[in-house]
Scaffold this motif. Structure first.
Motif, PDB file in Angstrom:
ATOM      1  N   GLN A 172       0.755  -1.250   0.114  1.00 26.97           N
ATOM      2  CA  GLN A 172       0.052   0.025   0.074  1.00 26.97           C
ATOM      3  C   GLN A 172       0.915   1.265   0.001  1.00 26.97           C
ATOM      4  O   GLN A 172       0.354   2.402  -0.640  1.00 26.97           O
ATOM      5  CB  GLN A 172      -0.792  -0.078   1.272  1.00 26.97           C
ATOM      6  CG  GLN A 172      -2.115  -1.245   1.169  1.00 26.97           C
ATOM      7  CD  GLN A 172      -2.798  -1.099  -0.036  1.00 26.97           C
ATOM      8  OE1 GLN A 172      -3.127  -0.169  -0.624  1.00 26.97           O
ATOM      9  NE2 GLN A 172      -3.261  -2.195  -0.398  1.00 26.97           N
ATOM     10  N   LEU A 179      -6.329   0.171  -7.173  1.00 26.09           N
ATOM     11  CA  LEU A 179      -6.614  -1.041  -6.865  1.00 26.09           C
ATOM     12  C   LEU A 179      -6.311  -2.124  -7.554  1.00 26.09           C
ATOM     13  O   LEU A 179      -6.257  -3.302  -6.776  1.00 26.09           O
ATOM     14  CB  LEU A 179      -8.125  -0.922  -6.728  1.00 26.09           C
ATOM     15  CG  LEU A 179      -8.943  -0.068  -5.374  1.00 26.09           C
ATOM     16  CD1 LEU A 179      -8.502   1.352  -5.510  1.00 26.09           C
ATOM     17  CD2 LEU A 179     -10.445  -0.131  -5.517  1.00 26.09           C
ATOM     18  N   MET A 189      -3.549  -3.732  -6.033  1.00 18.53           N
ATOM     19  CA  MET A 189      -3.422  -4.391  -4.630  1.00 18.53           C
ATOM     20  C   MET A 189      -3.665  -5.900  -4.445  1.00 18.53           C
ATOM     21  O   MET A 189      -4.483  -6.404  -4.010  1.00 18.53           O
ATOM     22  CB  MET A 189      -4.507  -3.547  -3.807  1.00 18.53           C
ATOM     23  CG  MET A 189      -4.313  -2.204  -3.649  1.00 18.53           C
ATOM     24  SD  MET A 189      -5.732  -1.444  -2.965  1.00 18.53           S
ATOM     25  CE  MET A 189      -5.329   0.402  -3.101  1.00 18.53           C
ATOM     26  N   THR A 196      -2.964  -7.401  -0.896  1.00 19.24           N
ATOM     27  CA  THR A 196      -3.806  -7.082  -0.069  1.00 19.24           C
ATOM     28  C   THR A 196      -5.182  -7.949  -0.453  1.00 19.24           C
ATOM     29  O   THR A 196      -6.005  -8.561   0.486  1.00 19.24           O
ATOM     30  CB  THR A 196      -4.284  -5.616  -0.287  1.00 19.24           C
ATOM     31  OG1 THR A 196      -2.806  -4.868  -0.081  1.00 19.24           O
ATOM     32  CG2 THR A 196      -5.118  -5.255   0.788  1.00 19.24           C
ATOM     33  N   TRP A 197      -5.726  -7.922  -1.710  1.00 24.17           N
ATOM     34  CA  TRP A 197      -7.039  -8.657  -1.968  1.00 24.17           C
ATOM     35  C   TRP A 197      -6.663 -10.212  -1.642  1.00 24.17           C
ATOM     36  O   TRP A 197      -7.572 -10.811  -1.012  1.00 24.17           O
ATOM     37  CB  TRP A 197      -7.029  -8.612  -3.624  1.00 24.17           C
ATOM     38  CG  TRP A 197      -8.439  -9.261  -4.181  1.00 24.17           C
ATOM     39  CD1 TRP A 197      -8.320 -10.191  -5.077  1.00 24.17           C
ATOM     40  CD2 TRP A 197      -9.742  -9.361  -3.593  1.00 24.17           C
ATOM     41  NE1 TRP A 197      -9.645 -10.899  -5.063  1.00 24.17           N
ATOM     42  CE2 TRP A 197     -10.476 -10.165  -4.211  1.00 24.17           C
ATOM     43  CE3 TRP A 197     -10.109  -8.417  -2.378  1.00 24.17           C
ATOM     44  CZ2 TRP A 197     -12.016 -10.204  -3.982  1.00 24.17           C
ATOM     45  CZ3 TRP A 197     -11.569  -8.578  -2.167  1.00 24.17           C
ATOM     46  CH2 TRP A 197     -12.428  -9.631  -2.888  1.00 24.17           C
ATOM     47  N   VAL A 205      -7.538 -10.418   1.865  1.00 26.80           N
ATOM     48  CA  VAL A 205      -9.037 -10.002   2.309  1.00 26.80           C
ATOM     49  C   VAL A 205      -9.771 -11.440   1.605  1.00 26.80           C
ATOM     50  O   VAL A 205     -10.787 -11.971   2.278  1.00 26.80           O
ATOM     51  CB  VAL A 205      -9.777  -8.978   1.050  1.00 26.80           C
ATOM     52  CG1 VAL A 205     -11.291  -8.989   1.292  1.00 26.80           C
ATOM     53  CG2 VAL A 205      -8.955  -7.695   1.631  1.00 26.80           C
ATOM     54  N   LYS A 232     -15.242  -5.673  -2.737  1.00 24.42           N
ATOM     55  CA  LYS A 232     -13.940  -5.719  -3.008  1.00 24.42           C
ATOM     56  C   LYS A 232     -13.414  -4.287  -3.113  1.00 24.42           C
ATOM     57  O   LYS A 232     -12.387  -3.897  -2.514  1.00 24.42           O
ATOM     58  CB  LYS A 232     -13.476  -6.514  -4.384  1.00 24.42           C
ATOM     59  CG  LYS A 232     -12.073  -6.453  -4.717  1.00 24.42           C
ATOM     60  CD  LYS A 232     -11.998  -7.359  -6.089  1.00 24.42           C
ATOM     61  CE  LYS A 232     -10.309  -7.095  -6.379  1.00 24.42           C
ATOM     62  NZ  LYS A 232      -9.917  -7.930  -7.911  1.00 24.42           N
ATOM     63  N   THR A 288     -13.456  -2.559   0.568  1.00 19.14           N
ATOM     64  CA  THR A 288     -12.824  -3.273   1.442  1.00 19.14           C
ATOM     65  C   THR A 288     -11.087  -2.779   1.089  1.00 19.14           C
ATOM     66  O   THR A 288     -10.582  -2.370   1.719  1.00 19.14           O
ATOM     67  CB  THR A 288     -12.844  -4.731   1.502  1.00 19.14           C
ATOM     68  OG1 THR A 288     -14.216  -5.019   1.588  1.00 19.14           O
ATOM     69  CG2 THR A 288     -12.016  -5.522   2.657  1.00 19.14           C
ATOM     70  N   LEU A 289     -10.699  -2.616  -0.223  1.00 19.25           N
ATOM     71  CA  LEU A 289      -9.358  -2.346  -0.495  1.00 19.25           C
ATOM     72  C   LEU A 289      -9.288  -1.008  -0.190  1.00 19.25           C
ATOM     73  O   LEU A 289      -8.070  -0.681   0.200  1.00 19.25           O
ATOM     74  CB  LEU A 289      -9.207  -2.841  -2.059  1.00 19.25           C
ATOM     75  CG  LEU A 289      -9.046  -4.179  -2.231  1.00 19.25           C
ATOM     76  CD1 LEU A 289      -8.987  -4.331  -3.918  1.00 19.25           C
ATOM     77  CD2 LEU A 289      -7.840  -4.796  -1.603  1.00 19.25           C
ATOM     78  N   THR A 333      -9.042  -0.310   3.630  1.00 14.80           N
ATOM     79  CA  THR A 333      -7.709  -1.075   4.188  1.00 14.80           C
ATOM     80  C   THR A 333      -6.560  -0.051   3.579  1.00 14.80           C
ATOM     81  O   THR A 333      -5.572   0.066   4.421  1.00 14.80           O
ATOM     82  CB  THR A 333      -7.385  -2.276   3.634  1.00 14.80           C
ATOM     83  OG1 THR A 333      -8.521  -3.183   3.677  1.00 14.80           O
ATOM     84  CG2 THR A 333      -6.117  -3.064   4.034  1.00 14.80           C
ATOM     85  N   HIS A 334      -6.558   0.363   2.455  1.00 12.99           N
ATOM     86  CA  HIS A 334      -5.457   1.294   2.186  1.00 12.99           C
ATOM     87  C   HIS A 334      -5.382   2.380   3.094  1.00 12.99           C
ATOM     88  O   HIS A 334      -4.040   2.904   3.666  1.00 12.99           O
ATOM     89  CB  HIS A 334      -5.693   1.681   0.710  1.00 12.99           C
ATOM     90  CG  HIS A 334      -4.693   3.005   0.254  1.00 12.99           C
ATOM     91  ND1 HIS A 334      -3.372   2.683  -0.295  1.00 12.99           N
ATOM     92  CD2 HIS A 334      -4.849   4.121   0.197  1.00 12.99           C
ATOM     93  CE1 HIS A 334      -2.937   3.817  -0.564  1.00 12.99           C
ATOM     94  NE2 HIS A 334      -3.675   4.856  -0.014  1.00 12.99           N
TER      95      HIS A 334
END
Length: 434
Positions: free
Chosen positions: A274, A292, A295, A298-299, A302, A388, A391-392, A395-396
């Motif tokens: 990130q 996005l 990421m 990160t995904w 999740v 998706k 949430t991303l 989180t970032h």
């Protein structure tokens, strides 16, 4: 008169005899059917008390171990129910959704929002949640909302994931700003979500009674200011969008935060990814869709959160015809439940299933029908792309601003109708040193 008694007694006993014969035949017929193993629990209550005390995940795990890893019977929400388990159960339900099964929602949910959900598609087919993705929820349409998601996350980093998810849903789906989400609307939505998987008993003090009152406030709110919405659109907004935001999306974001705070090595890898994206942005420049798409790790984090702790119980249907599954007969009219727990935690599909490992999603990923946090088939959740992105983005904004410290180090995750930390996940947020 006495001479007639020998003739009258058989006549008087005839209805009783017919009833007795009918009952015996009905019972025998039921016994001839090879119903799945399991327990119907207490009369009327079924196994709802066990569901409340154990939670969905443990209840299903226990019943699979005790009865069958393929299918078992139970009684939940006042209905006879067959729970189809594992990858094969998911596959069977998803592939037969339009032939053997009809959409079914718990009576408590229908009563809470005064709607017959099954009639919605006949009233306004384009207004149903299954078809609503043609508009707002299409990936191309969602791109323009990334800026909204990012700007709102910047303002509300972490006072409440519930407030963030709901505020965003109201902004995007209902074009509403400035609602008092800490007031009656949010409280009413919370009452509604807590009562949608309850016994259909509408008495003062019951979960359903509180849900009905909450639903009334929400329906009035969605039609205020002279903006009329049809019954079908109210159902669509309440169930598909607002309930999804408060009931599942906020739960998912909380779960992600829970694991990031629990696992520093995972947090550090997410932070590294990130920060690379943050460094590529200009001063006060918001995220874009192409950010996005970068990421990837990160995904995967999740996705692993969704595997270990899926926000929803699964999906309900009603059998429209008697059918046989795994050698057992499921009668017409029984309710059928698929659940992601039974496949997500299977070591045949996911080695060391209790271990948090985002790398398991690299490459080709899980086998079909083993990973089903958004369902599958014709009724796969149309909000998966929206989930998706939100949430991303959240989180970032969280990890690039703060390090996380759990106030209660060993806080457990409780599994009820949706998972939640036992004490609400209190955190200490430590800003990064600049």
């Amino acid at each position: 008169m006495e001479s007639l008694i020998p003739y009258l007694v058989p006549l008087l006993l005839l209805p009783f005899s017919a009833y007795l014969v009918f009952s015996i035949r009905k019972k025998a017929s039921g016994q001839r059917k090879n119903l799945p193993p399991g327990s119907m629990g207490w009369p009327f209550l079924g196994e709802n008390m066990e569901l409340a005390s154990l939670g969905c995940q443990k209840l299903i795990k226990d019943r699979m171990h005790k009865y069958s890893g393929h299918v078992f019977k139970t009684s939940l929400l006042g209905e006879k129910m067959a729970v189809l388990c594992g990858e094969q159960g998911n596959k069977f339900i998803f592939k037969n959704q339009n032939t053997l099964f009809a959409r079914w929602a718990p009576p408590s949910l229908r009563k809470a929002i005064y709607q017959d959900l099954d009639a919605t598609k006949h009233q306004e087919p384009k207004a149903t949640f299954d078809n609503f993705q043609y508009d707002i929820l299409k990936p191309d349409a969602l791109k323009k909302y990334v800026l909204v998601m990012d700007s709102l996350a910047l303002v509300e980093a972490l006072p409440s994931t519930q407030k963030y998810a709901l505020s965003l849903a109201c902004r995007i789906f209902m074009n509403r700003e400035g609602w008092d989400h800490s007031g009656d609307f949010l409280k009413s939505l919370s009452r509604l979500t807590k009562g949608i998987l309850s016994l259909p008993v509408n008495m003062l003090g019951t979960a359903l009674n509180r849900a009905i009152k909450g639903g009334r406030v929400m329906v009035e709110a969605t039609n205020e200011d002279g903006e009329y919405m049809s019954d079908s659109m109210i159902v669509n907004v309440l169930i598909g969008l607002l309930l999804g935001a408060e009931y599942e999306l906020s739960s998912l974001i909380t779960i992600v935060i829970y694991y990031l705070a629990e696992l520093p090595h995972i947090f550090n890898r997410v932070l590294e990814e990130q920060m690379e994206i943050a460094k590529s942005k200009g001063p006060n420049e918001l995220l874009a869709m192409e950010d996005l798409e970068k990421m990837k790790y990160t995904w995967n984090v999740v996705r692993e959160c969704l595997r270990l702790t899926p926000p929803s119980i699964g999906g309900f249907s009603e059998s429209t015809a008697e059918f046989t599954y795994a050698g057992f007969t499921i009668p017409k009219g029984w309710k059928v439940l698929w659940t992601s727990h039974s496949s997500h935690m299977n070591p045949d599909y996911f080695p060391e299933p209790e271990k948090f490992d985002p790398l398991r999603f690299e490459g080709s990923g899980p086998e079909p029908y083993t990973y089903v946090p958004f369902g599958g088939g014709a009724r796969m959740c149309p909000g998966r792309s929206y989930t998706k992105l939100v949430t991303l983005v959240f989180t970032h904004n969280l990890v690039t601003r703060f390090r996380l410290e759990k106030v209660i180090p060993n806080e457990k995750m409780l599994f009820r109708s949706s998972p939640a930390p036992a004490h609400g996940l209190p955190l200490r947020l430590h800003p990064h040193k600049r």
